[in-house]
Structure formats: structure tokens, C-alpha cells
Write an enzyme that holds these catalytic residues in place. Structure first.
Site, PDB file in Angstrom:
ATOM      1  N   SER A  98       4.344  -5.872  10.826  1.00 41.80           N
ATOM      2  CA  SER A  98       4.392  -6.739   9.650  1.00 41.80           C
ATOM      3  C   SER A  98       5.812  -6.815   9.127  1.00 41.80           C
ATOM      4  O   SER A  98       6.638  -5.936   9.379  1.00 41.80           O
ATOM      5  CB  SER A  98       3.493  -6.190   8.545  1.00 41.80           C
ATOM      6  OG  SER A  98       4.057  -5.017   7.972  1.00 41.80           O
ATOM      7  N   ASP A  99       6.101  -7.880   8.377  1.00 39.16           N
ATOM      8  CA  ASP A  99       7.293  -7.851   7.543  1.00 39.16           C
ATOM      9  C   ASP A  99       7.032  -6.842   6.426  1.00 39.16           C
ATOM     10  O   ASP A  99       5.893  -6.431   6.187  1.00 39.16           O
ATOM     11  CB  ASP A  99       7.593  -9.245   6.997  1.00 39.16           C
ATOM     12  CG  ASP A  99       9.059  -9.412   6.601  1.00 39.16           C
ATOM     13  OD1 ASP A  99       9.759  -8.397   6.416  1.00 39.16           O
ATOM     14  OD2 ASP A  99       9.508 -10.569   6.473  1.00 39.16           O
ATOM     15  N   TRP A 100       8.093  -6.458   5.730  1.00 37.63           N
ATOM     16  CA  TRP A 100       7.995  -5.349   4.771  1.00 37.63           C
ATOM     17  C   TRP A 100       7.101  -5.739   3.591  1.00 37.63           C
ATOM     18  O   TRP A 100       7.373  -6.697   2.876  1.00 37.63           O
ATOM     19  CB  TRP A 100       9.395  -4.950   4.324  1.00 37.63           C
ATOM     20  CG  TRP A 100      10.001  -3.868   5.163  1.00 37.63           C
ATOM     21  CD1 TRP A 100      10.667  -2.765   4.697  1.00 37.63           C
ATOM     22  CD2 TRP A 100       9.997  -3.737   6.595  1.00 37.63           C
ATOM     23  NE1 TRP A 100      11.066  -1.970   5.754  1.00 37.63           N
ATOM     24  CE2 TRP A 100      10.668  -2.540   6.925  1.00 37.63           C
ATOM     25  CE3 TRP A 100       9.485  -4.501   7.634  1.00 37.63           C
ATOM     26  CZ2 TRP A 100      10.843  -2.096   8.235  1.00 37.63           C
ATOM     27  CZ3 TRP A 100       9.657  -4.075   8.951  1.00 37.63           C
ATOM     28  CH2 TRP A 100      10.324  -2.888   9.232  1.00 37.63           C
ATOM     29  N   PHE A 101       6.005  -5.005   3.466  1.00 37.24           N
ATOM     30  CA  PHE A 101       4.950  -5.249   2.479  1.00 37.24           C
ATOM     31  C   PHE A 101       4.211  -6.558   2.757  1.00 37.24           C
ATOM     32  O   PHE A 101       3.568  -7.106   1.863  1.00 37.24           O
ATOM     33  CB  PHE A 101       5.507  -5.240   1.039  1.00 37.24           C
ATOM     34  CG  PHE A 101       6.230  -3.970   0.690  1.00 37.24           C
ATOM     35  CD1 PHE A 101       5.534  -2.792   0.477  1.00 37.24           C
ATOM     36  CD2 PHE A 101       7.611  -3.950   0.587  1.00 37.24           C
ATOM     37  CE1 PHE A 101       6.199  -1.616   0.156  1.00 37.24           C
ATOM     38  CE2 PHE A 101       8.288  -2.782   0.277  1.00 37.24           C
ATOM     39  CZ  PHE A 101       7.579  -1.612   0.068  1.00 37.24           C
ATOM     40  N   GLY A 102       4.276  -7.022   4.004  1.00 35.04           N
ATOM     41  CA  GLY A 102       3.616  -8.263   4.384  1.00 35.04           C
ATOM     42  C   GLY A 102       2.281  -8.054   5.067  1.00 35.04           C
ATOM     43  O   GLY A 102       1.858  -8.893   5.869  1.00 35.04           O
TER      44      GLY A 102
END
EC number: 3.2.1.21
Length: 839
Positions: free
Chosen positions: A224-228
């Protein structure tokens, strides 16, 4: 450690260990299982350099030109070399994985991260991404294609639903990923924050599993993207292997419960773990120890490559009357806000602390043999310039003290946790750690001494993700603790810059105290944005000066100067992750300054730095214009090499520069409205739109001049026999062209191959780029070059009814272009319509 026997290891892992492996443990590391010899892996941003594990007070790194700059080189061999150096930089930082390259598509000039992607065209973007990834992975480091897919704006990026037709999704937005994969099967792919057609990509089975894994046959790790990450079972079942960063929000006990209740099947869990373990094996040969120290390289050969890349990226937009190259023997006046500022990278994930920087003024000064004068012209800062470099500590060092406490400044007998010495007064604390800090809420006192060089009123500014107060000799000058307003700094999570002023005397020393409280102390409404840990701070200052005074002084000097070069443009304040630009204009005053300088000295050379297009209302006035992007460590030297003719410019625009923002096809559809953005231009992105509606841009995609001249001749096409169905080779077509340097200086030509389709069942672009090559020639030298394209890729559009690519029968025109107006033409036929899927 020995390579893992993946299947045996999966059998030996407990459910808890499997769950742990599918999420990061902190911002940059994966989980380990020591009893089974599974190590933690480190990853690092990113797109134009390997920062390491710290935004705050990190180890310096090599900064490469931004992606649009590299896109302007159209040079796959150079990108391959850069990828290799990125791999070596990653190893020096103890990092197994590079979070790049970025290959999203610039549907608008306003995209905050537009500078991070190579081009508006999928062929150019995909091939360059493939070769830079190949270079990275040849060093044993894992590359990560991102952001998969349609992460093409920053406005509400975590919540926005990108509504896009399947045809546009395939032909425009997935194509660069598809083509990059054909050159280099990257070890990792990072999902985008946004939704596509109703579903967040990180839990979108159609995109992750059906297309990426099954159709394209890719078997790497999806993170995932960060916190995605937005779910537990849906994301795991869709194919998201790794949630980043840690500590986990969606896995842990929630995922263990989902497996035990059959919301996630055990074999699906094993698939996710298998991809993590395969990545461990992929980077095993690096032999990077866990928690490896971060080191700097900064070798002479690296500096030379960075300088070559910076110079190759420069695009000669105009050169009437052969104003360029400049004469080193003559005196020169350097004007403009970007002259003494090193605009070496954009902001956000792409930002890093460079080993060193070279400003344009320094680059010009190093090469000029005549007198070099300077005039500011205007200032272009969005926020006040950083105050930190102007401060001194009590013992005379440049910078200030940074003192950390758990307790609020109002409490007596506070315990000092740590004291650091800093120079930059901008700090992002998301990766700052100290075991004595009790929670995310803590306080920092920053103290330094400021001695102004001039009398006057000085403006001071404070931007925070948290709270902040700035005192001068004990007097509160800026208070950013109450009634805070949303700003754009720090990925869009900060306040606006609150300002105050104070009259100061030259030569008098003032005590500066900035008191900062971390993010939890803020009353800012942060819905819809990501707040990274403890937050961040920025404080700046500048003497108040009238714009008219600055411009008038520059104009007067320009009217008398032998040679003039104006440096203007944007910086990482204006182009950054976290928010999109509101307009295409240069910072206030820049256009007026340039226009008035040209009025008194029409031979003045204008150099613009930006990662994406800007308006140029004075373009018809200027005889000589360069576009220089964000050029990395060697930005100033690279520009000077071109200005003085040590390097013949060969860059070509990777994105269209419209006359005005309203001309761009996404103009009415570029932002989130009620939670969605409509990709209403469909496949007509960039040049495809301008050519379809016959609208002339300011400078077209592929434009770029040279100090020499070239001819192209003798175009021949060699095709392969058609078969009933396309096979893996795609039936190559080889175009052979003779290129001749007809000028007086050596130079590089970029030969572009375009294909124009016949009338088909659907509307299609007038022509599309399908291949290119770069060739270097001495004066009078002639070379034959080949461009090989696959017939299936050169002819196909995506048929939504069949859900397959369609290569329709008919006669396709081939157009070969380059520097100058000449176009070579030929054609080939597709005898039978064929449909296909796959990579």
C-alpha cells in the site's frame, strides 16, 4: 542469511507470524521472524534519490533531476545508468527497496506530484521507467512501480473516486505500468491512495489480481501507499500483500480473526506471505545487515553523472538569432528569484537533503571569464525563507539548538530529553524517535541568535503541524496556537503560515526562540488528510522590500548589460506532494520582471525552472528561452553547461505546455467534487487532445531545439508476416532512418516514431508516439538508426465490449520526426482484425 525455502517456511510459520509479515513494523521496515531466519527489510523513498529512513535530520543523498527532467532526456541508456546509481545509493542507505519510479500521468499541469512522473505519454513514461527499474534491480535492489493507478491529483487523494472509462484506463493510465513491466518485472508495485470506479485500489481485485497478476503474469509484492489501506479482509482478498507503514491499522488481531472466521481463506493468507518471502529472497544477495547504518557515497563519478543528466534534461525552447550559446569572455548580469536558490527537487516524498547543491548563479559564475553581476528582480518564495541558516548558536555555529521536552513550556523544572544542533528551520518529525519521549505529545524549544545585515522591518512566519510561537528578545511576534487555518505544507497537514513583524537594527544581535508543540496540541481540523506522527514545523523570516524597487533596479542594470540571463520559476514550495497548484502562473511579480527586462534588453536569455508547465505571457518577446526543470544536485552546473555551449541541448518536452490553463483538456474536471473526479477527456490526454481539436499549444510535446541542425532521410520499414493470433513477440516492425548532423557542432538527435491509425470503429487520436531513439553525432556525421515497435502495440485500442485490445485491419501511417519541421512518412498494413490480452 541463506535463501529461504519459501514453501517450507510457510508451513512452519504460525498464524500470528504470518499476520505480522503482512504489515510494516514502522515507517520503513517490514517484520522479521528470527527463529526462521526471516529478516526485516528496509525501504526508502524514492522517485529522484534515496533519502534513507529519516525525513528529519537525515543522512544526505544524491538528488537526481526530477522525473519530468529525466523524461525530457528521452534517453533510455542514461536512465539505465541512473537506475544503477540509485541502486548503489540504496545499498549505502542500508535499503533493500526503492519506492520508485513514479509513473502516473499528468492529465493536468496543476498536479502537485506531476514533476514525479516522466511524461504525459505512456510509451515515453513506460520505457523510461522500465530502464531505470532495470538499472536499480541489476544492483540487487528492488524497484517499486507506483502509484498503481490513477493517482493523478493530490486534492482529496485518499478519498477521491477516479471515474475513468475502461478504454482510457487501459490506453492511458495502465499503459506505462504495462510497458515498464515488459522491460523490467519490478519486484514491487505500490497501490494508489484513490478509488478507481468506486473501489479503493488497495482493495480492488480487478486491478491488483485480474489485471496485474493474472493478465500480465506478474508475481511480485504489492504494498500500500503510506496509510493507504482501508480494510482488512477486502484488501487481503484483493491481493494487497503488505500494509505500510507500521504499526498496523488493519491487520494484526483483526486479520488473525478474519482468517480464523474464514473471511480470509488460509490459502489466500499464504499467497500474501509467499510474496513477502519471495521479496526477501529477491534482495538476499545484498547482504545488508538489519538496522544497517546509513552512509553517503558522493563519489566523483556520481557527480559527473548527475551533471550530465541535468544538462541533458534542459530543453531549448527558443533561440532566435542564435542568441545562445553565450560568450564566456563577456560580462553577464544574472537576474531573478531562482538565481541564488537551488531549486533542485520538488516537495514531499521526492524531497531529500542533498549532498550539495549548485545554484544557477554559482554555475554561471564558475564558467564565466567576465564580470558576473546579480540583481534579485523579485522574490518568489511562497512562505518566508528559512530563518535557520541565518541564525548562530551561542558558540558561533550556523544554526540553532533544538531542545526536546515531555512537558509544556509553562511547567517548571522541565527535564531536557535531548539537545540537537540544526541548521534547517523546517523539520518533519514523523521519523524522529527518542526512547525517553512518553507519547506523541511533546515540546521543543529552538533557540538561536540573529544579527541582521540591514535596518528595516522584518517579517517572520510560522507553519506547523502542531502549535508554535516565535519570540524575538522575549517578545511574542508570531502566535500559531489558536484559531488555526488549514494550509498546504507537510503533505497538506499543516497550518497556513501565520506572520508577524518587528523592526530590527543592522548589526544588533537578537535572541530568537521558537516554541513548538507536536501535532496532538493542534486544534486544526485534519479530516481528509494524513497527519504523520508528531507533525512538523517551519519558521522563516525576510526583510520587507518593495517589489517595484527590486524590479526597477534589475531593469536598469539589464539596460546596460552586455549579456543578461533571467532565472525564474517554481520551487518545492509551489510543486509538492499534498496539494495541487491553483493556477499555472509563475509566482507574483515574475512575469512583470521578465517582461520589463525584455523591454530594455530583447537579447536577455530566460531560464524557467519548474517540474510542470507554467504560463509565459512574455514568450513572444523573448528570443532565447530554456526550460530547466528541477535539476538535482548539479542543477546550476547543468544549466550553465548549456548556456555556454559546453553541452549542446538535446532535451525534448515530455509534456505539452498550453498557452493557458483553460486550454488543457482536464480543465473542467480536475479536482474532487462530492468525492469523485471525472476523467472526462477520456483518452485525449496531453498532445492527443491538442492535435485532435487542432489547438496550438505554447510548446508541443516533443519540442526541443539544438545548437546544430539535423536531417532525417531514407525511412524504410521491415515487417514480419502476420499470424492468425498475436504471439508474444507482437510481430516486430523495424523502422530504419538515416540521421545526419548538418551543423557545425556535435549534438544528439531524438528520433520519434509516430503511428496514425486509419478510420476505425471508434474515434482515435490523430497519431500516437510508439517509439524513439537518441543518437549522438559529430558535425557532418551520418548514422543509421533503428526503432523497433510491435505491431500489436502500435495499432491497438481497447475494446470495452470485448474487454480486449483490438488491432483493426487497415493501413497505418508511420511518421518520423525530430528536431525541426521535417517529417518522414511510410505505412504498413494490418490484414486482419485481431484481439488480444496480456502484457
Amino acid at each position: 542469511m541463506p535463501r529461504l525455502d519459501v514453501e517450507k517456511t510457510i508451513e512452519e510459520l504460525s498464524l500470528g507470524e504470518k499476520v505480522a509479515l503482512t504489515a510494516g513494523i514502522d515507517f520503513w521496515h517490514t517484520a522479521s521472524v528470527p527463529r526462521l531466519n526471516i529478516p526485516t527489510l528496509r525501504m526508502s523513498d524514492g522517485p529522484n534519490g534515496v533519502r534513507g529512513t529519516r525525513f528529519f535530520n537525515g543522512v544526505p543523498a544524491a538528488c537526481f533531476p526530477c522525473a519530468t527532467a529525466l523524461g525530457a532526456t528521452w534517453d533510455t541508456e542514461l536512465l539505465h545508468e541512473i537506475g544503477q546509481l540509485m541502486g548503489e545509493e540504496s545499498i549505502a542507505k542500508g535499503s533493500h527497496i526503492i519506492l520508485g519510479p513514479t509513473i502516473n500521468t499528468q492529465r493536468s499541469p496543476l498536479g502537485g506530484r506531476g514533476f514525479e512522473s516522466f511524461a504525459e505519454d505512456g510509451v515515453l513514461s513506460g520505457l523510461l521507467a522500465g530502464y531505470i527499474s532495470k538499472g536499480i534491480q541489476e544492483k540487487g535492489v528492488a524497484a517499486t512501480l507506483k502509484h498503481f493507478v490513477c493517482n493523478d491529483q493530490e486534492h482529496q487523494r485518499m478519498a477521491v473516486d477516479s471515474i475513468v472509462t475502461q478504454r482510457a484506463l487501459r490506453e492511458i493510465y495502465l499503459l506505462p505500468f504495462q510497458l515498464a513491466m515488459r522491460i523490467c518485472r519490478t519486484a514491487c508495485v505500490m497501490t494508489a491512495y484513490n478509488k478507481v470506479n468506486g473501489t479503493h485500489v488497495s482493495q480492488n481485485k480487478e486491478i491488483i489480481t485480474d489485471i496485474l497478476r493474472k493478465e500480465w503474469g506478474w508475481d511480485g509484492l504489492v504494498m500500500s501507499d503510506w496509510f493507504g489501506t482501508y480494510s482488512t479482509s477486502d484488501a487481503i482478498n484483493a491481493g494487497l500483500d503488505l500494509e505500510m507503514p507500521g504499526k498496523t491499522r488493519w491487520r494484526g488481531t483483526a486479520l488473525a480473526h478474519a482468517v480464523s472466521s474464514n473471511e480470509v481463506a488460509e490459502f489466500v493468507m499464504d499467497e500474501r506471505v509467499r510474496n513477502v518471502l519471495n521479496l526477501v529472497n529477491f534482495v538476499d544477495g545484498l547482504n545488508i545487515p538489519e538496522n544497517a547504518p546509513e552512509k553517503a557515497l558522493n563519489r566523483p563519478q556520481d557527480q559527473a553523472l548527475l551533471r550530465r543528466a541535468a544538462a541533458e534534461s534542459v530543453v531549448l525552447m527558443k533561440n532566435e538569432e542564435d542568441i545562445l550559446p553565450l560568450k564566456k569572455e563577456k560580462s553577464i548580469l544574472v537576474i531573478g528569484p531562482n538565481s541564488k536558490v537551488a531549486a533542485y527537487c520538488g516537495g514531499g516524498s521526492a524531497s531529500l537533503d542533498a549532498y550539495y547543491t549548485v545554484t544557477p548563479f554559482e554555475g554561471v559564475s564558475a564558467q564565466s571569464k567576465g564580470e558576473v553581476k546579480f540583481s534579485q528582480g523579485v522574490y518568489s518564495h511562497k512562505d518566508l525563507p528559512l530563518l535557520g541558516p541565518l541564525l548562530k548558536t551561542a558558540d558561533g555555529k550556523t544554526g540553532f539548538s533544538f531542545k526536546v521536552y515531555n512537558e509544556h513550556p509553562s511547567e517548571s523544572n522541565r527535564e531536557l530529553i535531548e539537545q540537537l544542533h540544526l541548521v534547517s528551520s523546517s523539520g518533519f518529525l514523523m521519523d524522529y524517535v527518542n526512547p525517553k519521549i512518553k507519547s506523541l505529545t511533546y515540546y521543543v524549544d529552538m533557540e538561536g541568535l540573529f544579527t541582521p545585515e540591514e535596518d528595516g522591518v522584518y517579517d517572520f512566519g510560522v507553519t506547523v503541524v502542531g502549535t508554535g510561537q516565535l519570540f524575538i528578545d522575549g517578545e511574542l511576534v508570531v502566535d500559531n496556537t489558536k484559531n488555526q487555518r488549514q494550509g498546504s505544507a507537510f503533505f497538506g497537514s499543516a497550518t497556513v503560515e501565520e506572520k508577524g513583524s518587528k523592526e530590527l537594527k543592522a548589526g544588533q544581535t537578537y535572541k530568537v526562540l521558537f516554541q513548538f508543540g507536536t501535532a496532538p496540541t493542534s486544534d486544526l481540523d485534519t479530516r481528509g488528510v494524513v497527519v504523520f506522527g508528531p507533525g512538523g514545523f517551519r519558521f522563516g523570516a525576510s526583510r520587507r522590500v518593495g517589489q517595484e524597487e527590486l524590479i526597477s533596479n534589475a531593469v536598469k542594470l539589464a539596460s546596460e548589460a552586455e549579456q543578461v540571463v533571467v532565472f525564474a520559476g517554481l520551487t518545492s514550495e509551489w510543486e509538492t506532494e499534498g496539494y495541487d497548484r491553483d493556477h499555472m502562473d509563475l509566482p507574483p511579480g515574475s512575469d512583470e520582471m521578465i517582461s520589463r527586462v525584455l523591454d530594455v534588453n530583447p537579447n536577455a536569455v530566460v531560464v524557467i525552472q519548474s517540474g510542470t508547465p507554467v504560463t509565459m505571457p512574455w514568450a513572444n518577446k523573448t528570443k532565447a528561452l530554456l526550460h530547466a526543470w528541477f535539476g538535482g544536485n548539479e542543477c546550476g552546473n547543468g544549466i550553465a553547461d548549456v548556456l555556454y555551449g559546453d553541452v549542446n541541448p538535446s532535451g525534448k518536452l515530455p509534456i505539452t505546455f498550453p498557452v493557458r490553463l483553460q486550454d488543457n483538456p482536464s480543465y473542467v474536471n480536475f479536482r474532487s467534487e462530492r468525492g469523485r473526479v471525472l476523467y472526462g477527456e477520456d483518452v485525449y490526454v496531453g498532445y492527443r487532445y491538442y492535435e485532435k481539436v487542432d489547438l496550438a499549444p505554447l510548446f508541443p510535446f516533443g519540442h526541443g531545439l539544438s545548437y546544430t541542425t539535423f536531417t532525417r532521410s531514407d525511412l524504410t520499414l521491415t515487417t514480419t508476416p502476420e499470424k492468425p493470433q498475436y504471439e508474444e513477440s507482437g510481430e516486430p516492425i523495424t523502422a530504419t532512418v538515416t540521421v545526419t548532423n548538418t551543423g557545425k557542432v556535435a549534438g544528439a538527435e531524438i528520433v520519434q516514431l509516430w503511428v496514425a491509425p486509419p478510420a476505425t470503429e471508434v474515434n482515435r487520436p490523430v497519431r500516437e508516439l510508439k517509439g524513439f531513439t537518441k543518437v549522438f553525432l559529430q558535425p557532418g556525421e551520418q548514422k543509421k538508426v533503428e526503432i523497433v515497435v510491435e505491431k500489436k502495440l502500435a495499432t491497438s485500442w481497447f475494446d470495452e465490449m470485448r474487454e480486449k485490445w483490438a488491432s483493426e485491419k487497415g493501413e497505418y501511417e508511420v511518421l518520423v520526426t525530430g528536431t525541426g519541421e521535417g517529417v518522414l512518412k511510410s505505412s504498413f498494413k494490418v490484414e486482419k482484425t485481431r484481439y488480444w490480452l496480456g502484457l
